[in-house]
Design a protein around this motif. Structure first.
Motif, mmCIF file in Angstrom:
data_model
loop_
_atom_site.group_PDB
_atom_site.id
_atom_site.type_symbol
_atom_site.label_atom_id
_atom_site.label_comp_id
_atom_site.label_asym_id
_atom_site.label_seq_id
_atom_site.Cartn_x
_atom_site.Cartn_y
_atom_site.Cartn_z
ATOM 1 N N GLU A 137 69.643 33.974 19.745
ATOM 2 C CA GLU A 137 69.912 33.844 21.301
ATOM 3 C C GLU A 137 69.333 34.754 21.605
ATOM 4 O O GLU A 137 69.266 35.648 23.290
ATOM 5 C CB GLU A 137 71.105 33.161 21.917
ATOM 6 C CG GLU A 137 71.298 31.517 21.559
ATOM 7 C CD GLU A 137 70.171 30.824 22.710
ATOM 8 O OE1 GLU A 137 69.380 31.195 23.267
ATOM 9 O OE2 GLU A 137 70.144 29.750 21.492
ATOM 10 N N VAL A 138 69.384 35.999 21.100
ATOM 11 C CA VAL A 138 69.607 37.218 21.008
ATOM 12 C C VAL A 138 67.608 37.391 21.190
ATOM 13 O O VAL A 138 66.808 37.628 20.619
ATOM 14 C CB VAL A 138 70.278 38.801 20.133
ATOM 15 C CG1 VAL A 138 69.727 39.921 20.451
ATOM 16 C CG2 VAL A 138 71.379 38.370 20.322
ATOM 17 N N ARG A 139 67.393 38.368 22.493
ATOM 18 C CA ARG A 139 66.252 38.798 22.688
ATOM 19 C C ARG A 139 65.606 40.277 22.308
ATOM 20 O O ARG A 139 66.549 40.703 22.245
ATOM 21 C CB ARG A 139 65.521 38.786 24.205
ATOM 22 C CG ARG A 139 64.701 39.017 25.187
ATOM 23 C CD ARG A 139 63.978 39.400 26.042
ATOM 24 N NE ARG A 139 64.734 37.893 27.005
ATOM 25 C CZ ARG A 139 63.803 37.202 27.552
ATOM 26 N NH1 ARG A 139 62.825 37.432 26.701
ATOM 27 N NH2 ARG A 139 64.302 36.168 27.959
ATOM 28 N N ARG A 140 64.389 39.813 21.194
ATOM 29 C CA ARG A 140 64.217 40.798 20.660
ATOM 30 C C ARG A 140 63.561 41.845 21.584
ATOM 31 O O ARG A 140 62.849 41.711 22.291
ATOM 32 C CB ARG A 140 62.967 40.692 20.034
ATOM 33 C CG ARG A 140 62.954 39.937 18.378
ATOM 34 C CD ARG A 140 62.567 39.609 17.882
ATOM 35 N NE ARG A 140 62.004 40.747 16.868
ATOM 36 C CZ ARG A 140 60.778 40.543 16.381
ATOM 37 N NH1 ARG A 140 60.376 39.362 15.796
ATOM 38 N NH2 ARG A 140 60.367 41.739 15.728
ATOM 39 N N GLU A 141 63.499 43.986 21.601
ATOM 40 C CA GLU A 141 63.675 44.390 22.280
ATOM 41 C C GLU A 141 62.658 44.475 21.903
ATOM 42 O O GLU A 141 61.209 44.946 20.724
ATOM 43 C CB GLU A 141 64.351 45.664 22.516
ATOM 44 C CG GLU A 141 65.525 45.660 22.409
ATOM 45 C CD GLU A 141 65.932 45.387 23.633
ATOM 46 O OE1 GLU A 141 65.499 45.633 24.452
ATOM 47 O OE2 GLU A 141 67.114 44.503 24.346
ATOM 48 N N VAL A 142 61.239 44.549 23.388
ATOM 49 C CA VAL A 142 59.604 44.926 22.990
ATOM 50 C C VAL A 142 59.839 46.370 24.494
ATOM 51 O O VAL A 142 59.703 46.274 25.145
ATOM 52 C CB VAL A 142 58.870 43.846 23.431
ATOM 53 C CG1 VAL A 142 57.552 44.253 24.003
ATOM 54 C CG2 VAL A 142 59.204 42.633 22.987
ATOM 55 N N TYR A 143 58.827 47.343 23.442
ATOM 56 C CA TYR A 143 58.856 48.574 23.876
ATOM 57 C C TYR A 143 57.547 49.012 24.471
ATOM 58 O O TYR A 143 56.369 47.976 24.271
ATOM 59 C CB TYR A 143 59.374 49.566 22.965
ATOM 60 C CG TYR A 143 60.878 49.461 22.440
ATOM 61 C CD1 TYR A 143 61.787 50.045 23.103
ATOM 62 C CD2 TYR A 143 61.218 49.097 20.782
ATOM 63 C CE1 TYR A 143 63.004 50.336 22.587
ATOM 64 C CE2 TYR A 143 61.677 49.412 20.824
ATOM 65 C CZ TYR A 143 63.327 49.516 21.478
ATOM 66 O OH TYR A 143 64.754 49.469 21.481
ATOM 67 N N PRO A 144 56.640 49.084 25.509
ATOM 68 C CA PRO A 144 55.525 49.318 26.168
ATOM 69 C C PRO A 144 54.874 50.545 25.560
ATOM 70 O O PRO A 144 53.877 50.424 25.734
ATOM 71 C CB PRO A 144 56.376 51.212 27.671
ATOM 72 C CG PRO A 144 57.288 50.991 26.918
ATOM 73 C CD PRO A 144 58.229 50.484 26.246
ATOM 74 N N THR A 145 55.945 51.093 24.308
ATOM 75 C CA THR A 145 54.527 51.688 23.222
ATOM 76 C C THR A 145 54.634 51.274 21.664
ATOM 77 O O THR A 145 56.524 50.426 21.911
ATOM 78 C CB THR A 145 54.302 52.644 23.320
ATOM 79 O OG1 THR A 145 55.547 53.806 23.427
ATOM 80 C CG2 THR A 145 54.009 53.741 24.517
ATOM 81 N N SER A 146 54.541 51.538 21.014
ATOM 82 C CA SER A 146 54.617 51.089 19.570
ATOM 83 C C SER A 146 55.142 52.135 18.922
ATOM 84 O O SER A 146 55.652 52.067 17.419
ATOM 85 C CB SER A 146 53.209 50.285 18.624
ATOM 86 O OG SER A 146 52.605 51.207 18.391
ATOM 87 N N ILE A 147 54.619 53.281 19.395
ATOM 88 C CA ILE A 147 55.403 54.985 19.002
ATOM 89 C C ILE A 147 56.990 54.330 18.687
ATOM 90 O O ILE A 147 57.408 54.742 16.874
ATOM 91 C CB ILE A 147 55.365 56.494 19.608
ATOM 92 C CG1 ILE A 147 53.864 56.545 20.203
ATOM 93 C CG2 ILE A 147 55.868 57.496 18.922
ATOM 94 C CD1 ILE A 147 53.636 57.332 20.750
ATOM 95 N N VAL A 148 57.726 54.218 19.266
ATOM 96 C CA VAL A 148 59.448 53.793 19.250
ATOM 97 C C VAL A 148 59.383 53.097 18.355
ATOM 98 O O VAL A 148 60.377 52.923 17.652
ATOM 99 C CB VAL A 148 60.121 53.569 20.583
ATOM 100 C CG1 VAL A 148 61.479 53.019 20.147
ATOM 101 C CG2 VAL A 148 59.798 54.581 21.751
#
Length: 645
Positions: free
Chosen positions: A384-395
């Motif tokens: 149920e925990v949403r995986r964090e999606v960052y705006p760039t793949s650098i992080v």
């Protein structure tokens, strides 16, 4: 109109309006006003007072006010025999015409034992061998229990009805024998329900200056989930009284749902009960307490750092709107009275904790279950925990070592091409800022969006035609099995690529010019990249215009509009500029940037800058003159003929 037919759907609202109008006209005292506004349900009055004297005053004052409004308050039923004797016999309820020691009445459909001041229920189940879904639903609806006092006994029937529904049987088709036997067993046990008694008074009369608080318990299983509410009262001497107020239960959805989701749904029912009970009780209450035996549900509610998927996120939001995280506590499954709601039971198996709550509620808070380290931390693997999606793949590369291309990450994140182009455009700006350290806060320009679009297309083409690209870079031909073989694919930057390969080992003076000359004379290059024999129509020039039709309605929005400095066009532009001054400029900028539209004027008195359309205008002008001359010649000939005749 002075009367309404009895039983119409408008009767309840009409009678309520007339009752409130009578209160407004008479302006009674606050006690009577509160009684008339809040103690009536259509034409039934339910009022609880602390002493016989108050009862007499309420009866007399209320009847006096209603009498002036044209209402006659009658059919009284009081749980005090002496007070009931003071009421005229014609004004008593029909059950109280004869004062006996075993008087029973109804309170909004619920049976009321007047002498003992308790609610009870009577079974209306009928034994029949032809059990269908229609029969099951009818018998379920015949047990009216708005407060949920006997809901644990009704839950097994709801579960059986759902099992019959899951089999996709028609309403009048007999259910299977195994299911029918379970149903008849429940009907038999239902006859014992009349033995149960629930006190009407949940607050002892002799307790003055007491404090009260609500305790809500919730639980869930694979078949059902629910919540129940108790009122816990402490008097000045430290005595504790606990009473059941209400409960709510639902069967689990036919479509499979995980236990954590059912547990959080049960917590939602507890939160809803808290809102309803607080609204209906007219006594001061302390902060409510919520109890659950699910550590995962408590972790969801008390979470402050994680984001959840939609199902859990919506329910946690609702819970946090009406309660705080520190109001939720853990209780063991053995002490949770709501456990019986999640499984159901027969009358003989109804636990004592259902009536008065768990034993620890009757003790002081120091004896309540300890809450230290009972609620665990949420794990990243929790579904149920949403995986964090960052705006760039650098992080992402820094945190998890993922080497996914930034454009791939953005494509997965956005579902709109325009938003994707904006994201790539801002990403390119970030790269430029990191290189040159020059910040840019202005909105993205059209050329930046076009550059981002080209970058996206090139990246997608490189991913989709990886082997074809490698073959072209290596100087090989594209395989005939490729879907783009007939398109004669080439790399636009072939000269630069060749020059870069050569410069890895040698530096050639004026190398770019030499590479271009060699490429023009190269037989292999001509064979691979030469133009085909059949003539292909080239792309329209960037400044090309479509002279015919309606360009916006039929041809779409142009990328660039060019015009001369004619007074009509310049005046139109000035008029448009004045008109849009009061509009939302940011919206205009976004919309024009979205459609990539620009409008440019040629220099004044420089018609040669618009040679394309000037030539077309000249052609149309000459054609128009020729047509006029031909028409004039025909008319002159006709005129001469007429003159000769």
């Amino acid at each position: 109109m002075t009367s309404h037919p009895f039983g119409g759907i408008w009767c309840a609202s009409s009678s309520t309006y007339a009752l409130r109008k009578a209160v407004e006209d008479m302006q009674p005292c606050e006690e009577v006003k509160d009684t008339l506004l809040w103690s009536f349900y259509v034409d039934d009055m339910l009022k609880s007072v602390a002493s016989p004297q108050e009862t007499i005053e309420v009866i007399e004052d209320t009847r006096s006010v209603l009498r002036h409004g044209g209402f006659n308050l009658t059919k009284f039923m009081i749980n005090d025999v002496k007070l009931l004797e003071s009421i005229d016999e014609q004004d008593r309820a029909k059950e109280a015409k004869e004062l006996t020691s075993n008087m029973h009445s109804k309170v909004l459909g619920i049976k009321w034992d007047v002498e003992n001041d308790c609610f009870f229920f009577v079974s209306k189940g009928v034994q029949t061998q032809n059990v269908t879904r229609r029969v099951m639903l009818s018998q379920l609806a015949s047990t009216y229990d708005p407060l949920g006092l006997v809901l644990p006994i009704i839950v097994p029937a709801k579960i059986l009805f759902q099992e019959a529904t899951r089999l996709k049987m028609s309403w009048d088709e007999n259910i299977p024998i195994s299911l029918c036997q379970k149903w008849l067993k429940w009907i038999t046990s239902l006859y014992e329900i009349s033995r149960l008694r629930f006190p009407r008074c949940v607050l002892p009369l002799e307790w003055n200056g007491c404090t009260s608080e609500l305790h809500h318990f919730c639980d869930a299983s694979e078949v059902a989930f629910g919540a129940c509410t108790y009122l816990r009262t402490i008097d000045q001497d430290g005595k504790v009284h606990v009473a059941l107020l209400a409960s709510k239960a639902r069967v689990a959805p036919i479509k499979g749902v995980t236990i954590p989701r059912l547990e959080i749904s049960a917590a939602v029912e507890a939160a809803k009960l808290d809102v309803v009970v607080k609204r209906e009780l007219d006594i001061p209450l302390l902060k409510s307490n919520f109890w659950s035996d699910s550590t995962i549900a408590l972790a969801y509610i008390q979470n402050e750092t994680r984001r959840f998927k939609t199902f859990v996120a919506n329910r946690v939001t609702l819970i946090r709107q009406v309660s705080e995280a520190n109001q939720w506590h853990h209780v063991s499954g053995d002490e949770n009275p709501a456990d019986v709601l999640s499984r159901g039971c027969f009358v003989d198996n109804l636990p004592a904790s259902w009536f008065n709550g768990p034993p620890f509620l009757s003790n002081y808070k120091c004896a309540w279950p300890a809450q230290d380290n009972l609620v665990g931390h949420l794990q990243d693997e929790d579904p149920e925990v949403r995986r964090e999606v960052y705006p760039t793949s650098i992080v992402q590369m820094c945190q998890s070592g993922v080497t996914q291309h930034p454009i791939d990450t953005l494509i997965e994140h956005y579902s709109s091409l325009y938003r994707l182009k904006k994201a790539v455009g801002w990403w390119l700006r970030l790269i430029q800022f990191l290189k040159k350290k020059i910040p840019q806060n202005s909105p993205l320009e059209i050329h930046e969006l076009k550059h981002a679009e080209n970058l996206i297309v090139k990246h997608v083409q490189g991913r989709a035609y990886f082997h074809e690209t490698k073959n072209i870079e290596a100087g090989k031909t594209v395989l005939k099995s490729s879907s783009i073989y007939k398109l004669s694919p080439i790399l636009i930057d072939g000269v630069e690529w060749t020059l870069s390969r050569v410069r890895k080992k040698f530096w050639i003076i004026r190398g770019r010019k030499l590479v271009k000359r060699v490429k023009m004379d190269c037989i292999v290059c001509k064979r691979l990249y030469g133009a085909p024999m059949n003539q292909r129509m080239s792309d329209l020039p960037p400044r090309g215009v479509n002279p015919g039709g309606q360009p916006l309605a039929r041809q779409g929005y142009p990328s660039k509009v060019w015009s001369d400095n004619g007074t009509n066009l310049v005046g139109a532009r000035a008029e448009l500029a004045r008109s849009v001054r009061d509009l939302d400029r940011s919206l205009i900028v976004r919309e024009t940037r979205r459609r990539d539209v620009e409008w440019s004027f040629n220099p004044p008195s420089a018609s040669h800058h618009g040679g394309v359309w000037e030539r077309m205008i000249r052609k149309l002008y000459i054609s128009h003159i020729k047509w006029d001359m031909n028409l004039l010649t025909v008319r002159m000939k006709n005129y001469r003929k007429m003159d000769l005749t």
